[in-house]
Write a protein that holds these residues in place. Structure first.
Motif, mmCIF file in Angstrom:
data_model
loop_
_atom_site.group_PDB
_atom_site.id
_atom_site.type_symbol
_atom_site.label_atom_id
_atom_site.label_comp_id
_atom_site.label_asym_id
_atom_site.label_seq_id
_atom_site.Cartn_x
_atom_site.Cartn_y
_atom_site.Cartn_z
ATOM 1 N N SER A 65 9.976 -7.691 3.231
ATOM 2 C CA SER A 65 9.196 -6.710 2.460
ATOM 3 C C SER A 65 9.300 -6.957 0.952
ATOM 4 O O SER A 65 8.369 -6.668 0.198
ATOM 5 N N THR A 66 10.410 -7.524 0.494
ATOM 6 C CA THR A 66 10.584 -7.753 -0.949
ATOM 7 C C THR A 66 10.313 -9.213 -1.341
ATOM 8 O O THR A 66 10.543 -9.603 -2.488
ATOM 9 N N GLU B 91 -2.699 -11.174 -6.882
ATOM 10 C CA GLU B 91 -1.673 -10.137 -7.074
ATOM 11 C C GLU B 91 -0.279 -10.695 -6.806
ATOM 12 O O GLU B 91 0.672 -10.374 -7.530
ATOM 13 N N ALA C 167 3.366 -9.192 -7.181
ATOM 14 C CA ALA C 167 3.399 -8.311 -5.997
ATOM 15 C C ALA C 167 4.195 -8.983 -4.882
ATOM 16 O O ALA C 167 4.056 -10.187 -4.655
ATOM 17 N N GLN D 45 3.993 -5.203 -0.742
ATOM 18 C CA GLN D 45 2.887 -4.677 -1.563
ATOM 19 C C GLN D 45 1.550 -5.323 -1.183
ATOM 20 O O GLN D 45 0.518 -4.642 -1.148
ATOM 21 N N GLU E 52 0.178 -3.764 1.822
ATOM 22 C CA GLU E 52 -0.459 -2.463 1.501
ATOM 23 C C GLU E 52 -1.851 -2.681 0.909
ATOM 24 O O GLU E 52 -2.797 -1.986 1.241
#
Lengths: 292, 258
Positions: B146-147, B214, B219, B223, B226
């Motif tokens: 996720s990161t 992005e 990002a 992100q 999303e």
């Protein structure tokens, strides 16, 4: 106190004789890498490989694995009154560390001032002032680079009222005072002798016998009242005669054909290279490989 | 008597501005007048710079025609004289110059074609950073994803074209009949890069282009998932993101962000 010459001779030992070669051009990459042509060494244009990476460096890596390489630059601008471009020299040194050339050469000229690069090999007056200025810069560059430096005489089309020395006197003083080596472009001697109406043999005989480490051979374009160093044609007869004289006076000296434009297939350049080699063998028979 | 510095200043002005002051410092020969000899340098200057641009933008030259290209190239070097010892970088402002040139106001494809050629040139000799591979990602733990952040390989360039310049490039490359220029109602998203030692480009879908841009602004993977939710149902977005990521890895678009 040591003289300039004694001090300068400690800066680099004389580069070795490496035979008869060509200026490396992209048109010939495939033939060279796949064909193993009988070429002793290659001169590469430094700036072509002063790029971040990619195919140019890969090609150069393959070439340098198989052949000795010499780096020949066009942008050192050693005679400019603009400060030396240390970013350029740092890039050049970085490339040299990777390539390990037998020597590094550039031209005895300037290429621009005030941050502009005119991308030409520009003339200057042969004065004591210019000599002092260039001696200082050559010493700085030689101290900075880890490889021998050779400077090339350029073809020129104008000469200056201010000149106090002949071109050959200027070059001789420069090499004596800095210990730099010389790349004698035989075609350029001819072109400048025609344009400035001096005897090419006086030039050649005026250069110290022990400082020339490389010859360039090339063609030119004749406009009757002047000649332009176009490097786009075969070597002319008059230049062959001068080459013989140069190999006699300075030789044996490593030599290349420097073709910059109208580049023919490699096979078409090979007979010219053979002629260069054969004249070298004729004048210096000890160079000729012995039959097994 | 002029100093070396004064002579070089005057000589350069004679080339850049056709200033004749240096004529006082040079001499005629018995065969030719000094003005003719000085002109060898003046002529060579423009010819050489035009040749640099012709070499770096061959398809733009082919599309515009020799005369048009040469005229605008002359305008270019008057505004942007070379400021780098390496001619490789002389044309770096050329695409933007074409895009803004008054004579090309109705031909925006010229500037975009040049942009594409410059991007391909960048791909050709960009630095050899090691691209990330599938193995690099296989070592990540589920919580790392996720990161996860991204960094583009230096050979990549993103372009958003408002004309069919990429189609013009392709027709010139294939030596096919030249396609007619036209402005596109929708932007064509392009990425160029070096793959298998060749400079390449391909189109990107709008969602892929958005997350690529992005991601390169910082990002992370969470992100961009999303963001893809604005294009796709939220349950499909992670799968879409993983698919694009896989394609980027396969094409060697990414390098380690640290």
């Amino acid at each position: 106190m040591m003289s300039d010459q004694v001090m300068s001779e400690q800066k680099s030992s004389r580069p070795p004789f490496i035979g008869f070669g060509l200026g490396l051009r992209s048109e010939h990459y495939t033939d060279i890498l796949e064909g193993n042509p009988p070429i002793d060494w290659f001169e590469v244009v430094s700036e072509n490989f002063m790029v971040p990476g990619g195919r140019p460096m890969q090609i150069l890596d393959q070439i340098k694995e198989k052949y000795p390489v010499v780096m020949h630059g066009v942008s050192m601008s050693i005679a400019s009154t603009q400060p030396l471009d240390m970013d350029y020299l740092t890039e050049l040194k970085k490339l040299a560390k990777h390539v390990q050339p037998k020597w590094i050469s550039d031209h005895l000229c300037w290429t621009g001032v005030h941050g502009v690069n005119l991308h030409d090999l520009l003339p200057f007056p042969y004065t004591a002032e210019a000599l002092d200025h260039i001696v200082e810069r050559v010493n700085t560059v030689q101290d900075f680079l880890d490889h021998p430096l050779a400077l090339e005489n350029v073809s020129s089309y104008v000469s200056f009222k201010q000149s106090e020395l002949s071109e050959w006197e200027f070059i001789s003083e420069l090499t004596k005072r800095t210990g730099c080596w010389l790349l004698l472009d035989v075609n350029n001697v001819f072109v400048s002798s025609y344009n400035h109406e001096f005897d090419a043999m006086e030039f050649i005989n005026g250069i110290p016998e022990d400082r020339v480490v490389q010859f360039h051979m090339a063609g030119h374009s004749d406009y009757e009242t002047y000649i332009v160093d176009t490097h786009d044609a075969p070597v002319r007869d008059e230049v062959w005669d001068l080459y013989r004289a140069c190999q006699k006076r300075f030789g044996p000296v490593s030599t290349i054909i420097e073709r910059d434009d109208n580049i023919p297939p490699l096979a078409e350049l090979m007979p010219e290279l053979e002629k260069i080699r054969n004249i070298g063998y004729e004048i210096h028979p000890q160079l000729k490989p012995q039959a097994a | 008597m002029s100093t070396l510095k004064e002579i070089q200043d005057k000589f350069q002005k004679s080339i850049l501005q056709q200033d004749a002051t240096v004529m006082d410092d040079i001499v005629d020969t018995s065969k030719e007048e000094r003005a003719v000899l000085l002109n060898v340098y003046q002529h060579a200057y423009g010819a050489r710079l035009i040749e640099f641009l012709e070499n770096d933008f061959p398809k733009t030259l082919s599309y515009m025609g020799d005369e048009n290209f040469e005229n605008i190239a002359k305008d270019y070097y008057e505004v942007h004289p070379s400021d780098n010892p390496n001619a490789r970088w002389f044309g770096r402002h050329f695409p933007q110059f074409l895009a803004k040139h008054p004579e090309l106001i109705n031909n925006p494809e010229c500037g975009e074609l040049a942009h594409l050629e410059y991007a391909l040139g960048t791909a050709f000799d960009a630095s050899n950073n090691k691209p990330l591979t599938r193995e690099d990602f296989a070592q990540l733990s589920p919580e790392d994803w996720s990161t996860l952040s991204f960094k583009a390989h230096p050979s990549t360039t993103r372009l958003s074209l408002k004309t069919n310049a990429s189609e013009i490039w392709s027709s010139l490359h294939k030596e096919e009949e030249l396609v007619e220029s036209k402005s596109k109602a929708l932007i064509i998203e392009i990425i160029s890069w070096r793959g298998d030692n060749m400079a390449r480009f391909r189109t990107m879908s709008y969602d892929e282009a958005m997350i690529w841009d992005e991601a390169n602004k910082g990002a992370n993977f969470g992100q961009i998932c999303e963001m893809l939710g604005t294009y796709w149902p939220s349950e499909e977005a992670p799968l879409k993101a993983a698919g694009y990521l896989q394609a980027w890895i396969a094409s060697e678009f990414l390098i380690s962000p640290v």
